[in-house]
Motif scaffolding. Sequence first.
Motif, PDB file in Angstrom:
ATOM      1  N   THR A  34       0.854  -1.197   0.000  1.00 38.29           N
ATOM      2  CA  THR A  34       0.000   0.000   0.000  1.00 38.29           C
ATOM      3  C   THR A  34       0.885   1.241   0.000  1.00 38.29           C
ATOM      4  O   THR A  34       2.099   1.153   0.200  1.00 38.29           O
ATOM      5  CB  THR A  34      -0.922   0.033   1.233  1.00 38.29           C
ATOM      6  OG1 THR A  34      -0.123   0.232   2.412  1.00 38.29           O
ATOM      7  CG2 THR A  34      -1.714  -1.259   1.368  1.00 38.29           C
TER       8      THR A  34
ATOM      9  N   ASP B 276       0.912   3.415   2.264  1.00 32.57           N
ATOM     10  CA  ASP B 276       1.290   3.741   3.636  1.00 32.57           C
ATOM     11  C   ASP B 276       2.673   3.207   3.986  1.00 32.57           C
ATOM     12  O   ASP B 276       3.275   3.641   4.979  1.00 32.57           O
ATOM     13  CB  ASP B 276       0.265   3.161   4.622  1.00 32.57           C
ATOM     14  CG  ASP B 276      -1.093   3.818   4.474  1.00 32.57           C
ATOM     15  OD1 ASP B 276      -1.133   4.971   3.996  1.00 32.57           O
ATOM     16  OD2 ASP B 276      -2.107   3.181   4.813  1.00 32.57           O
ATOM     17  N   GLU B 277       3.188   2.270   3.202  1.00 32.16           N
ATOM     18  CA  GLU B 277       4.466   1.640   3.485  1.00 32.16           C
ATOM     19  C   GLU B 277       5.576   2.303   2.686  1.00 32.16           C
ATOM     20  O   GLU B 277       5.369   2.707   1.540  1.00 32.16           O
ATOM     21  CB  GLU B 277       4.404   0.153   3.140  1.00 32.16           C
ATOM     22  CG  GLU B 277       3.268  -0.590   3.822  1.00 32.16           C
ATOM     23  CD  GLU B 277       3.051  -1.962   3.207  1.00 32.16           C
ATOM     24  OE1 GLU B 277       4.039  -2.675   2.968  1.00 32.16           O
ATOM     25  OE2 GLU B 277       1.883  -2.306   2.934  1.00 32.16           O
TER      26      GLU B 277
ATOM     27  N   GLN C  12      -3.791   3.335  -6.630  1.00 31.40           N
ATOM     28  CA  GLN C  12      -3.527   3.604  -5.212  1.00 31.40           C
ATOM     29  C   GLN C  12      -3.461   5.096  -4.905  1.00 31.40           C
ATOM     30  O   GLN C  12      -3.628   5.493  -3.754  1.00 31.40           O
ATOM     31  CB  GLN C  12      -2.239   2.911  -4.777  1.00 31.40           C
ATOM     32  CG  GLN C  12      -2.381   1.407  -4.619  1.00 31.40           C
ATOM     33  CD  GLN C  12      -1.127   0.762  -4.073  1.00 31.40           C
ATOM     34  OE1 GLN C  12      -0.006   1.139  -4.428  1.00 31.40           O
ATOM     35  NE2 GLN C  12      -1.297  -0.231  -3.210  1.00 31.40           N
TER      36      GLN C  12
ATOM     37  N   PRO D 125      -5.443   4.763  -1.500  1.00 30.86           N
ATOM     38  CA  PRO D 125      -4.091   4.418  -1.033  1.00 30.86           C
ATOM     39  C   PRO D 125      -3.975   3.105  -0.267  1.00 30.86           C
ATOM     40  O   PRO D 125      -2.891   2.515  -0.233  1.00 30.86           O
ATOM     41  CB  PRO D 125      -3.723   5.596  -0.120  1.00 30.86           C
ATOM     42  CG  PRO D 125      -4.629   6.704  -0.527  1.00 30.86           C
ATOM     43  CD  PRO D 125      -5.891   6.056  -0.965  1.00 30.86           C
ATOM     44  N   ARG D 126      -5.045   2.631   0.341  1.00 32.70           N
ATOM     45  CA  ARG D 126      -4.929   1.481   1.236  1.00 32.70           C
ATOM     46  C   ARG D 126      -5.317   0.148   0.594  1.00 32.70           C
ATOM     47  O   ARG D 126      -5.305  -0.883   1.258  1.00 32.70           O
ATOM     48  CB  ARG D 126      -5.745   1.726   2.508  1.00 32.70           C
ATOM     49  CG  ARG D 126      -5.167   2.840   3.364  1.00 32.70           C
ATOM     50  CD  ARG D 126      -5.991   3.118   4.610  1.00 32.70           C
ATOM     51  NE  ARG D 126      -5.359   4.139   5.427  1.00 32.70           N
ATOM     52  CZ  ARG D 126      -5.444   5.455   5.192  1.00 32.70           C
ATOM     53  NH1 ARG D 126      -6.163   5.878   4.169  1.00 32.70           N
ATOM     54  NH2 ARG D 126      -4.832   6.318   5.982  1.00 32.70           N
ATOM     55  N   ILE D 127      -5.655   0.156  -0.671  1.00 33.14           N
ATOM     56  CA  ILE D 127      -5.964  -1.108  -1.345  1.00 33.14           C
ATOM     57  C   ILE D 127      -4.665  -1.831  -1.677  1.00 33.14           C
ATOM     58  O   ILE D 127      -3.715  -1.241  -2.201  1.00 33.14           O
ATOM     59  CB  ILE D 127      -6.770  -0.867  -2.637  1.00 33.14           C
ATOM     60  CG1 ILE D 127      -8.112  -0.204  -2.313  1.00 33.14           C
ATOM     61  CG2 ILE D 127      -7.007  -2.182  -3.367  1.00 33.14           C
ATOM     62  CD1 ILE D 127      -8.981   0.042  -3.532  1.00 33.14           C
ATOM     63  N   ASP D 128      -4.610  -3.096  -1.378  1.00 26.35           N
ATOM     64  CA  ASP D 128      -3.419  -3.913  -1.622  1.00 26.35           C
ATOM     65  C   ASP D 128      -3.168  -4.009  -3.138  1.00 26.35           C
ATOM     66  O   ASP D 128      -4.061  -4.387  -3.901  1.00 26.35           O
ATOM     67  CB  ASP D 128      -3.631  -5.306  -1.027  1.00 26.35           C
ATOM     68  CG  ASP D 128      -2.352  -6.122  -0.966  1.00 26.35           C
ATOM     69  OD1 ASP D 128      -1.615  -6.168  -1.978  1.00 26.35           O
ATOM     70  OD2 ASP D 128      -2.080  -6.721   0.091  1.00 26.35           O
ATOM     71  N   ARG D 129      -1.954  -3.671  -3.558  1.00 25.92           N
ATOM     72  CA  ARG D 129      -1.633  -3.691  -4.994  1.00 25.92           C
ATOM     73  C   ARG D 129      -1.741  -5.091  -5.574  1.00 25.92           C
ATOM     74  O   ARG D 129      -1.967  -5.249  -6.787  1.00 25.92           O
ATOM     75  CB  ARG D 129      -0.222  -3.140  -5.236  1.00 25.92           C
ATOM     76  CG  ARG D 129       0.887  -3.961  -4.601  1.00 25.92           C
ATOM     77  CD  ARG D 129       2.246  -3.620  -5.141  1.00 25.92           C
ATOM     78  NE  ARG D 129       3.280  -4.378  -4.457  1.00 25.92           N
ATOM     79  CZ  ARG D 129       3.596  -5.625  -4.731  1.00 25.92           C
ATOM     80  NH1 ARG D 129       2.942  -6.283  -5.683  1.00 25.92           N
ATOM     81  NH2 ARG D 129       4.542  -6.252  -4.053  1.00 25.92           N
TER      82      ARG D 129
ATOM     83  N   ASP E  84      -2.020  13.847   1.193  1.00 22.93           N
ATOM     84  CA  ASP E  84      -3.353  13.650   0.615  1.00 22.93           C
ATOM     85  C   ASP E  84      -4.242  14.883   0.761  1.00 22.93           C
ATOM     86  O   ASP E  84      -5.391  14.875   0.317  1.00 22.93           O
ATOM     87  CB  ASP E  84      -4.033  12.428   1.231  1.00 22.93           C
ATOM     88  CG  ASP E  84      -4.121  12.501   2.739  1.00 22.93           C
ATOM     89  OD1 ASP E  84      -3.830  13.578   3.310  1.00 22.93           O
ATOM     90  OD2 ASP E  84      -4.469  11.487   3.369  1.00 22.93           O
TER      91      ASP E  84
END
Length: 462
Positions: A17, A19-20, A314, A318-322, A379
């Motif tokens: 994501t 966030d990482e 994303q 942003p938080r949806i797993d690629r 954001d």
Amino acid sequence: MSSSTLHNSERHEAPFTLDEPAPKVLSFWDQSAFWANLGVSLIAFSGAYTVLAPNSDGAPQISISAGILAMIVGTVVGGLMLGLAAIPGAKTGKPAMVLLRGLFGAKLSYLPTVLNIAQLIGWGTFELIVIGDAADELFGGGPHWLYVVAAGVLTTALTIWPLGSVRLLRRFVTVGVVIALIWFYIQFFRTGLPDLSANPGPHGSGPFGADWNLFWIATDAALAVSISWVPVAADYTRHSRSTGSAFGAASGAYAITQIVAYTLGLFALARATGDGQYSPFLQVSLGGLFFFVFVLREADQSFANVYSTAVSIQNLAPRIDRRILSIGLGVLITVLALQLNMANYFGFLGLIGSVFVPLLGVLVADFFLRAKGDWNTADDAPPRWGMIVAWLAGLSVYQLINPGDAGVWTTFWVDVQEKLHFTKQAWMSASLLSFLAALVVAWAFGRISTLRRARVTDGVSG
């Protein structure tokens, strides 16, 4: 596998994501192999015709020598632009569409993001179609749907482990591609070079007998292929160990291999017999074996498109797993490739160039000339309408010079040309002038913004 070992392996793979943090693990040679493989494409072979016949549905209009020159000029300039697009990702560690938050603002960055998602899905679909058609010709027919599905499955698998796939390209695939290129050049030279002056330009006033207007349109066609990677470059260079290696690999390795591949494609085009677009490759000794290397390697093109589509999405979520996004996108482009036939290649390239060449001009002006480290990718980054205006100004310049071949869109810009009494001059390059126009307008807006902030600061301190 122990938890510490798992953690170590994850640190060397792309984050799931936004966030990482992005691990800085790709060396110059890793990136060079990646960009070099993207420069060698089946599209470069089948699309060589767009350089010789840049503005016509009929026979080639410029000579092979003029086509080679146009391709070299377009590819070198496009390679430098690609290198410039690679630097912000390496500096900030952010993917390409997230970088646009700093350019346009968080919410306004959604517009180019949506356009990028659309064009990447188109490119990914087109790549699977190309792979399926090439496999048909290589194996003399067979289950076309199976070729497309197999390519879609391979593409999806590569996107799950993108950085591992880049390292795989360096260790194994690049060697096979280089050997295949050398082999085909040797075989073509053995049968003699084609007549480089064949298909002379209609007026004979430009380089090697090419009309200057057509020469610059051909240059834009070659440049557009390089530019198609500009809006995704940072998705990979954010993992680069240094900005220097990101720029050098993206600009140098890509340009070199695209020139090699396009020149080979032009030589093959001169030998085409009408038995198939890839027949010149398949008719030489061991041609089928080495052409299979190209067909298999084409999956890295679709992989890059699908992975960057997932990362672009994303920016919106942003938080949806690629990985989830990659699987869904892999299925989507496979289904589309089984249903569609994307024949208008040059029109597609023209639209891409008109959108992303000026976008790069705005980015270069603002990131390199104004920002100097001040780049807000949060954001809640505020909107910057001046940069949107600069982008649209560059896009308008491109379309005025080269409206392309895109149906209603082209008709609109032709009408604008007539209303403005605008006539394209032979020296005008749509790509270069739109890039410069966007850069100048963006610089002007950036300068005005900087002066306003300085006055506010002086007023507060006074």
